[in-house]
Scaffold this motif. Structure first.
Motif, PDB file in Angstrom:
ATOM      1  N   ARG A   1       0.807  -1.128  -0.144  1.00 13.22           N
ATOM      2  CA  ARG A   1      -0.135   0.039   0.094  1.00 13.22           C
ATOM      3  C   ARG A   1       0.788   1.189  -0.129  1.00 13.22           C
ATOM      4  NH1 ARG A   1      -4.617  -0.952   3.803  1.00 13.22           N
ATOM      5  NH2 ARG A   1      -5.146  -1.848   1.911  1.00 13.22           N
ATOM      6  N   HIS A   2       0.534   2.163  -0.868  1.00 14.61           N
ATOM      7  CA  HIS A   2       1.516   3.125  -1.049  1.00 14.61           C
ATOM      8  C   HIS A   2       1.316   4.365   0.025  1.00 14.61           C
ATOM      9  CE1 HIS A   2      -1.866   5.571  -2.553  1.00 14.61           C
ATOM     10  NE2 HIS A   2      -2.233   4.437  -3.335  1.00 14.61           N
ATOM     11  N   ASP A   3       2.586   4.823   0.265  1.00 17.62           N
ATOM     12  CA  ASP A   3       2.692   5.999   1.312  1.00 17.62           C
ATOM     13  C   ASP A   3       2.410   7.221   0.415  1.00 17.62           C
ATOM     14  OD1 ASP A   3       5.447   6.515   3.709  1.00 17.62           O
ATOM     15  OD2 ASP A   3       3.706   7.779   2.991  1.00 17.62           O
ATOM     16  N   TYR A   4       1.866   8.184   1.141  1.00 17.89           N
ATOM     17  CA  TYR A   4       1.735   9.354   0.340  1.00 17.89           C
ATOM     18  C   TYR A   4       2.731  10.175   0.185  1.00 17.89           C
ATOM     19  CZ  TYR A   4      -3.249   7.664   0.373  1.00 17.89           C
ATOM     20  OH  TYR A   4      -4.358   6.847   0.033  1.00 17.89           O
ATOM     21  N   SER A   5       3.565  10.391   0.963  1.00 20.16           N
ATOM     22  CA  SER A   5       4.838  11.175   1.000  1.00 20.16           C
ATOM     23  C   SER A   5       5.565  10.395  -0.532  1.00 20.16           C
ATOM     24  CB  SER A   5       5.679  11.050   1.904  1.00 20.16           C
ATOM     25  OG  SER A   5       6.125   9.596   2.144  1.00 20.16           O
ATOM     26  N   ARG A   6       5.427   9.536  -1.219  1.00 16.14           N
ATOM     27  CA  ARG A   6       6.203   9.034  -2.059  1.00 16.14           C
ATOM     28  C   ARG A   6       5.342   9.416  -3.330  1.00 16.14           C
ATOM     29  NH1 ARG A   6      10.078   5.856  -0.475  1.00 16.14           N
ATOM     30  NH2 ARG A   6       9.960   5.439   1.893  1.00 16.14           N
ATOM     31  N   VAL A   7       5.929   9.127  -4.597  1.00 17.71           N
ATOM     32  CA  VAL A   7       5.411   9.170  -5.931  1.00 17.71           C
ATOM     33  C   VAL A   7       4.580   7.925  -5.948  1.00 17.71           C
ATOM     34  CG1 VAL A   7       5.898   9.203  -8.347  1.00 17.71           C
ATOM     35  CG2 VAL A   7       7.539  10.237  -6.745  1.00 17.71           C
TER      36      VAL A   7
ATOM     37  N   THR B   1      -0.797  -4.712   3.067  1.00 16.23           N
ATOM     38  CA  THR B   1      -0.067  -3.744   3.854  1.00 16.23           C
ATOM     39  C   THR B   1       1.403  -4.176   4.166  1.00 16.23           C
ATOM     40  OG1 THR B   1      -1.085  -4.614   6.067  1.00 16.23           O
ATOM     41  CG2 THR B   1      -2.351  -3.019   4.831  1.00 16.23           C
ATOM     42  N   LEU B   2       2.144  -3.264   4.814  1.00 15.20           N
ATOM     43  CA  LEU B   2       3.318  -3.598   5.224  1.00 15.20           C
ATOM     44  C   LEU B   2       3.177  -4.700   6.278  1.00 15.20           C
ATOM     45  CD1 LEU B   2       5.857  -0.868   5.374  1.00 15.20           C
ATOM     46  CD2 LEU B   2       6.298  -2.961   4.234  1.00 15.20           C
ATOM     47  N   GLU B   3       2.315  -4.582   7.288  1.00 17.99           N
ATOM     48  CA  GLU B   3       2.291  -5.444   8.279  1.00 17.99           C
ATOM     49  C   GLU B   3       1.766  -6.804   7.808  1.00 17.99           C
ATOM     50  OE1 GLU B   3      -0.628  -3.832  11.124  1.00 17.99           O
ATOM     51  OE2 GLU B   3      -0.481  -5.941  12.277  1.00 17.99           O
ATOM     52  N   GLU B   4       0.872  -6.852   6.978  1.00 12.15           N
ATOM     53  CA  GLU B   4       0.279  -7.961   6.401  1.00 12.15           C
ATOM     54  C   GLU B   4       1.878  -8.949   5.985  1.00 12.15           C
ATOM     55  OE1 GLU B   4      -4.201  -7.596   4.838  1.00 12.15           O
ATOM     56  OE2 GLU B   4      -2.594  -6.760   3.834  1.00 12.15           O
ATOM     57  N   PHE B   5       2.587  -7.941   5.102  1.00 13.32           N
ATOM     58  CA  PHE B   5       3.797  -8.605   4.391  1.00 13.32           C
ATOM     59  C   PHE B   5       4.542  -9.253   5.493  1.00 13.32           C
ATOM     60  CE2 PHE B   5       7.936  -8.116   2.963  1.00 13.32           C
ATOM     61  CZ  PHE B   5       8.058  -8.298   1.503  1.00 13.32           C
ATOM     62  N   GLU B   6       4.752  -8.648   6.595  1.00 17.83           N
ATOM     63  CA  GLU B   6       5.745  -9.118   7.738  1.00 17.83           C
ATOM     64  C   GLU B   6       4.974 -10.149   8.465  1.00 17.83           C
ATOM     65  OE1 GLU B   6       7.303  -6.120  10.115  1.00 17.83           O
ATOM     66  OE2 GLU B   6       8.930  -7.624  10.704  1.00 17.83           O
TER      67      GLU B   6
ATOM     68  N   PRO C   1      14.855  -4.288   4.639  1.00 19.88           N
ATOM     69  CA  PRO C   1      15.135  -4.824   5.978  1.00 19.88           C
ATOM     70  C   PRO C   1      14.305  -5.841   6.531  1.00 19.88           C
ATOM     71  CG  PRO C   1      14.636  -2.189   5.966  1.00 19.88           C
ATOM     72  CD  PRO C   1      14.343  -2.825   4.718  1.00 19.88           C
ATOM     73  N   ILE C   2      13.120  -6.021   5.938  1.00 26.10           N
ATOM     74  CA  ILE C   2      12.209  -7.127   6.356  1.00 26.10           C
ATOM     75  C   ILE C   2      12.766  -8.210   5.898  1.00 26.10           C
ATOM     76  CG2 ILE C   2       9.933  -7.841   6.435  1.00 26.10           C
ATOM     77  CD1 ILE C   2       8.854  -5.263   6.332  1.00 26.10           C
ATOM     78  N   LEU C   3      13.149  -8.226   4.536  1.00 28.39           N
ATOM     79  CA  LEU C   3      13.597  -9.507   3.736  1.00 28.39           C
ATOM     80  C   LEU C   3      14.891  -9.999   4.836  1.00 28.39           C
ATOM     81  CD1 LEU C   3      13.045  -8.533   0.217  1.00 28.39           C
ATOM     82  CD2 LEU C   3      11.594  -9.996   1.610  1.00 28.39           C
TER      83      LEU C   3
END
Lengths: 504, 501
Positions: A3-9, A50-55, A258-260
């Motif tokens: 899921r994208h982060d709004y501060s990014r492109v 989501t990142l959380e799901e990812f992890e 980092p997660i990987l």
């Protein structure tokens, strides 16, 4: 898929700029429909999570895989493993069949799909990780394949579109006897056979469980699993190879890496369990070639057996030498002393022959010669029980390996008696352990018996913690613990702490 | 995964130590006491022969550029056009003399067929050019990762260095000589080699009674004959391989080279599975019963048993007499599952020590019939089958077959311990093969000189004048058959290879 982060492109906007990425962008919200419970993981997931799901999904799958690995380390049979894994799978990675009519069916399958691909990313970086990942994923696949509903499984296999020739009726009649003999079946149970190039079922060929004719293997329907599993492994291996190559070019911000990396780290190999600090045993002065005979009393059976064979024959075959030299290196025997040890032990061999045929191998073990990698790594690490138990069994004239596994019980018991294990109850339970293929349990049982007084003592005065008396899974741990226990009260009580790195 | 020095892997650097690994057991063992070779002489330089070599050749030698060439006396270096002057070989000459070795490589070794064999087509391809050769030099240094663009260059280096033997490894993805220049380690990997098997008499030591160690006789050679029969038929009928070359290892074993394209391209896992398919004996000396075949017998085992049964009577029971002593008979008793029968046999054999094995073998059935059997007759039949297999079924040195990058001694080199040439074995007449009748290098060189035939239109090659001829002829026919098969795929392959240049 993040899921994208709004501060990014916005990734979709980026994709619009580049026509190459556009084709992937359109697939972004495509939810896969999982028709079958089992999955060959041909298609990577495309939707966002989501990142959380990812992890969490990845960690859950990882838990399952490491438990599976534990089962194979503990030599659990297929039934035992299935039994043990059932609860773990239900908790961390449930995957229900169609017939369960569960609401969460698609959701579970999606998780399974995504977590597989996340771990693929994490474990494709090195050859070693790839091999382990592929082995464990194959184990998991096999486990699920086995307990799948037969009809659904048939549907799944059908959907794979594997190219198998069916054996025609007349050919079946002609080869009937041989087909039955090869697959080890009773007459009467009629069934179907497939005909494939033997290269596609190497596992079955190796165990002589198929009929071979002119390069074609006749695979009974029942062995279909082996074919499907082999196909699964093959595809996964190929895909991992590709992933490894694509990894450096991963179009990624710094959130996933980092997660990987963390995932890969927590999957570190237990094989690299031996560390050189284990050679340092307080109170044990530098070991010399001449002291091996005395120290042999503290050796585990596998090494003691090699030592006795060596003394009897004044010779050991290649793998025996390798296993024993590594162990001796592990207890702190220097290369020079090791050479002296072997030179003296091979009484019947003249110097010239020793120099020519044996010296190099011993130096190689210590990393004194050989390729760059071997020298840098100071040779190989001493073998763990796991290694000894999974190596091919010794052939005629060879004595390496774990005696609990390689000896017939009728020969094992006299061997144990020879080294002083004469308690009838212990021998009886050892026999039972061995019968159930729990070789390390048998070995630990013998250890506990032969050190029972010392163990009682250190437990009572609390000088050793429970961890210090954990199950032994490395011959060098056996030696270290045995030596320390037998030399209690010589100013080295309690030095074991931190000495159990071998099992990590 | 750790790599063990057992199989020679690319990580051991060439010649960094004069000793070497022990995997090719029979090629390494060099105990001097072999019964079949006259070894009474220490290698004496045939000083008497020097005088007979004429002057012209002394000058010819000057253009040789080899560092090893000059030390040895006066034989022509590189010359095919003119017939070399007769090199007198007395039966006393030792086969490891540099002079002998040079004459052998110069005049007898069939480099051209060897090239075609490894290359699978007449024009040089990477199958030969990127192929690893490993030389064992006269000072026992071991030189790995040699490669040669053509047969002539291989010949030249052999004549120059006079290796006591050389081994053949796989074709690599790049030229082995350039292995240090490749950017990534993975760019240098083995990609193709014949599927090989090694049968060695050492593995039979616990059941062989006629000889021990390095020596062999006709009696124990039958173990190898049996092994060849069983393995050969399995490779042909079960796996469908056609081009299988069996080679005598020079002392007491045999190698097989399966050269079919399909076999050459197998990866390690598939090689391992073939080795597993063919392996039956399991366990070391203390594992008890070594054969526990599943019933019904797999068709391969069933067929092997049928082949081996007849040999069991003659080769094992009569010739080897494996259970003559009490200790050995005890092993036989352990293999019988029936306690009651075991006790009865024990009693009978105790009363007549040194009863021959054949009698002991028939005692089993006799006593079983007379009522000493507590289990079903079927169990006994199966146990007896297992025993037959334990004493006759091939014992492979399976490690050799499992690895793509394992090196194996080349055919036609000389065994340094016996002086015999490692000649091919014709499987159609495998029973007739006599390892003690295989020509030695000194004998062959003598035969060239003794040759009295006419030089007709065609020049007669030196090897044609000797008893090596039938073996080279057989090899050439084998290679021709292999190249014939390769023709169909040649075009396609050449196109593929064009990418590499």
């Amino acid at each position: 898929m993040i899921r994208h982060d709004y501060s990014r492109v916005d990734p979709k906007r980026r994709a619009n700029i580049d026509h190459k990425k556009k084709q992937f962008a359109t697939a972004e919200y495509q939810q896969l429909n999982y028709e079958h419970r089992l999955n060959f993981y041909d298609l990577p997931p495309t939707a966002e999570i989501t990142l959380e799901e990812f992890e969490t999904w990845a960690i859950n799958r990882l838990k399952v895989l490491s438990e599976l690995e534990g089962c194979s380390f503990r030599n659990k049979g297929p039934e035992e493993t299935a039994e043990y894994m059932k609860g773990i799978l239900d908790k961390h990675l449930p995957l229900k069949s169609d017939s369960s009519r569960s609401q969460k069916l698609q959701d579970e399958r999606r998780r399974d799909h995504y977590s597989h691909f996340i771990l693929r990313l994490a474990f494709s970086s090195t050859e070693d990780l790839r091999r382990r990942f592929s082995r464990l994923e194959t184990m998991l696949f096999r486990l699920r394949f086995k307990d799948d509903d037969p009809r659904e499984r048939q549907g799944f296999v059908h959907s794979l579109n594997l190219e198998w020739d069916e054996v025609k009726e007349d050919e079946k009649r002609e080869l009937r006897e041989e087909l039955l003999a090869a697959s080890g079946q009773k007459k009467g149970d009629d069934q179907e056979w497939f005909k494939v190039d033997w290269e596609r079922v190497p596992e079955l060929v190796e165990q002589r469980r198929v009929l071979l004719k002119r390069g074609k293997a006749y695979v009974p329907q029942r062995e279909q699993m082996s074919l499907v599993v082999a196909e699964f492994t093959r595809k996964l291996d190929d895909a991992l190879e590709l992933t490894a190559r694509a990894l450096p070019r991963l179009d990624e911000d710094d959130r996933l890496a980092p997660i990987l990396a963390h995932l890969a780290q927590s999957f570190a190999t237990p094989d690299a369990a031996y560390s050189s600090t284990d050679a340092n045993i307080d109170g044990l002065s530098a070991i010399r070639a001449t002291s091996i005979d005395t120290l042999a009393q503290n050796f585990p059976l596998c090494m003691r057996n090699l030592h006795m064979t060596l003394r009897e024959n004044s010779h050991l075959k290649h793998y025996g030498r390798l296993q024993y030299s590594l162990f001796l290196k592990g207890i702190g025997l220097s290369l020079d002393e090791c050479l002296v040890f072997w030179r003296r032990s091979f009484k019947l061999i003249d110097d010239d022959k020793f120099q020519k045929e044996y010296k190099y191998n011993i130096r190689h073990v210590y990393g004194d010669v050989g390729g760059d990698a071997n020298r840098r790594g100071r040779g190989y690490t001493p073998y763990s029980c796991q290694k000894l138990l999974t190596e091919p069994a010794p052939g005629p004239g060879q004595t390496h390996g774990c005696p609990y596994r390689t000896y017939k019980p009728e020969n094992l018991i006299p061997l144990l008696q020879r080294v002083g294990v004469n308690d009838r109850d212990v021998l009886k339970t050892v026999r039972e352990d061995v019968g159930k293929q729990r070789y390390h349990v048998a070995c630990n049982r013998v250890f506990e018996w032969s050190h029972k007084n010392e163990i009682k003592k250190v437990k009572e005065d609390g000088s050793w913690s429970v961890n210090d008396l954990d199950t032994i899974v490395h011959p060098n741990t056996y030696f270290k613990r045995s030596w320390l226990l037998k030399h209690l009260g010589e100013g080295n009580v309690g030095v074991v702490n931190g000495g159990e790195k071998m099992e990590e | 995964m750790t790599k063990m020095p057992h199989s020679i892997t690319p990580e051991s650097t060439p010649g960094d130590d004069s000793s070497r690994t022990v995997s090719q057991v029979d090629t390494v063992k060099s105990e001097p006491e072999t019964q079949d070779v006259a070894m009474d002489d220490a290698p004496t330089p045939p000083a008497t022969e020097k005088a007979k070599i004429n002057l012209e050749e002394l000058f010819d030698d000057e253009d040789s550029d080899g560092e090893f060439a000059s030390s040895a006396p006066v034989v022509k270096e590189e010359d095919e056009s003119s017939q070399p002057a007769p090199l007198k070989i007395s039966p006393k000459s030792s086969f490891s003399d540099p002079e002998i070795m040079r004459a052998f490589y110069q005049r007898l070794f069939p480099f051209r067929p060897l090239f075609q064999w490894l290359n699978h087509s007449p024009a040089p391809t990477p199958a030969f050019a990127h192929r690893e050769f490993a030389f064992t030099l006269p000072n026992d240094a071991y030189l790995r990762y040699q490669s040669f663009p053509t047969a002539d260059l291989l010949r030249k280096q052999c004549i120059q260095m006079l290796p006591s033997r050389f081994e053949i490894g796989p074709q690599y993805s790049t030229n082995p000589r350039d292995r240090k220049t490749v950017r990534k380690a993975s760019a240098f990997r083995p990609i193709m080699k014949e599927l090989v098997f090694d049968i060695d008499m050492t593995d039979y030591d616990d059941i062989r009674t006629c000889c021990t160690g390095a020596s062999i006789c006709h009696k124990c050679w039958s173990f190898i004959t049996m092994a060849i029969k069983v393995i050969d038929v399995a490779l042909r009928e079960d796996f469908g391989f056609k081009h299988i070359l069996w080679v005598y290892s020079g002392r007491r074993g045999a190698h097989a080279w399966v050269c079919d394209k399909r076999a050459r391209e197998l990866d390690d896992q598939k090689r391992r599975s073939i080795a597993g398919y063919l392996e039956l004996l399991k366990g070391g000396d203390n594992a008890g019963k070594k054969v526990n075949a599943r019933r019904p017998l797999h068709p391969h085992i069933e067929r092997s048993l049928a082949i081996l049964k007849e040999h069991f009577q003659s080769c094992i029971l009569a010739e080897q007499d494996p259970w003559a002593t009490d200790a050995k008979a005890a092993h036989l008793l352990n293999l019988i599952p029936d306690t009651q029968l075991r006790a009865a046999l024990q009693k009978k054999w105790d009363s007549s020590p040194h009863r021959p094995s054949a009698a002991k073998w028939s005692d089993i059935d006799a006593l079983a019939k007379s009522g000493a059997l507590s289990k079903s007759p079927k169990d006994l039949v199966e146990a007896k089958q297992d025993i037959v297999l334990e004493y006759t079924y091939p014992r492979l040195d399976a490690e050799v077959s499992k690895k793509l990058n394992h090196l194996l001694k080349s055919p036609f080199v000389i065994h340094p311990g016996t002086g015999r040439v490692c000649v091919p074995i014709d499987t159609r007449r495998v029973e007739e093969f006599d390892p003690l009748g295989v020509p030695t290098v000194t004998q062959l060189l003598g035969e060239i000189d003794a040759w009295k035939g006419e030089e007709g239109e065609r020049k007669v090659q030196d090897w044609e004048k000797t008893s090596l001829k039938p073996y080279v002829d057989y090899f050439r026919r084998f290679v021709a058959g292999l190249m014939e098969e390769g023709k169909g795929v040649k075009r396609e392959r050449e196109e593929g290879d064009a990418m590499e240049f």
